[in-house]
Design an enzyme around this catalytic site. Structure first.
Site, PDB file in Angstrom:
ATOM      1  CG  ASP A 146      37.754  31.706  44.008  1.00  0.00           C
ATOM      2  OD1 ASP A 146      37.798  30.856  43.098  1.00  0.00           O
ATOM      3  OD2 ASP A 146      38.660  32.547  44.213  1.00  0.00           O
ATOM      4  CE1 TYR A 195      34.867  38.126  40.281  1.00  0.00           C
ATOM      5  CE2 TYR A 195      36.098  38.610  38.274  1.00  0.00           C
ATOM      6  CZ  TYR A 195      35.382  37.727  39.069  1.00  0.00           C
ATOM      7  OH  TYR A 195      35.172  36.434  38.638  1.00  0.00           O
TER       8      TYR A 195
END
Length: 262
Positions: free
Chosen positions: A46, A104
């Site tokens: 993102d 992540y």
């Protein structure tokens, strides 16, 4: 393998009216080779999200070796994007579909004073954190389950089940880290999970309330979304490639005569 600071970009994927990592690298490919190429990534990070081990692939008829492509692309790329490793691979690999998992990490600055050097890579969360409680509620989400409560905007009817392979929460100096490895992630999933875990660590949500939220089945029930600068795509893992510890990529396009994979 790509490394980039996502601060200046509207995400990895090309945008119509905003800078993206994909478009930036495609422009560098054109400048180096004189050819237009489509770059395919393992994950669509993102806006504002960073990557230490993003994996991407493009096909090229250029005669440049993988090392020369790496160095040449880095010559044309801005300082906040770099090709760390490049490999020539078989044309039947795809960086997204062939990935086994993605790792992540969300980083929190836990000290009271701000950090000028780490402000682009951490989210400030001053105050004592219950790391053990955070680790426990996050570990309870391991395995295959419906992650709709932690999902952002996503087309109706598409499946929201994902598999979390490993989780960890630990403190390191003035920072705390939340790490999640999964086969794939929904939009904003990592940041919504990290936000709910942080609430437990701050005593703003009990472990029981966290469990109820995770099991609610309501899409977007976890409304809090941590800001993007604390999140980094650390690694993308594959079964048999590359032949060392770095993540890399391939892309499925059988007609290509040669392929270069940053």
């Amino acid at each position: 393998m790509l490394e980039y600071e996502g601060t200046a970009y509207a995400g990895f994927q090309r945008q119509a009216n905003a800078p993206s990592v994909q478009a930036t690298i495609e422009e560098a490919i054109a400048a180096l080779t004189g050819q237009q190429a489509r770059l395919y990534g393992a994950g669509r990070t993102d806006a504002g999200v960073h990557a230490l081990g993003q994996v991407a692939a493009f096909d090229t008829a250029s005669g440049l070796s993988a090392d020369r492509l790496r160095d040449g692309l880095n010559h044309y790329l801005p300082l906040d994007v770099a090709v760390v490793e490049a490999h020539e691979t078989a044309p039947d690999f795809d960086p997204r579909r062939h990935a086994l998992s993605r790792v992540y990490r969300y980083s929190l600055l836990t000290r009271r004073a701000r950090s000028p050097l780490r402000r682009r890579f951490t989210h400030a969360a001053p105050g004592p954190l219950d790391i053990a409680a955070m680790a426990a509620v996050l570990a309870a989400l391991e395995g295959k389950r419906d992650f709709a409560p932690f999902c952002g905007r996503y087309p109706e009817g598409k499946p929201t089940c994902r598999r979390i392979l490993r989780t960890a929460v630990w403190r390191e100096g003035a920072e705390a880290h939340i790490e999640i490895e999964g086969n794939a992630f929904l939009p904003q999933q990592a940041r919504r999970m990290a936000a709910a875990v942080l609430e437990v660590g701050l005593g703003e949500r009990t472990s029981r309330e966290f469990e109820q939220l995770a099991n609610s089945g309501r899409r977007g029930a976890a409304q809090a979304v941590l800001p993007p600068q604390g999140l980094t795509l650390r690694q993308v893992k594959y079964a048999n490639f590359p032949p060392h510890d770095y993540a890399t990529a391939t892309h499925d396009q059988a007609h290509a005569e040669s392929a270069a994979r940053p």
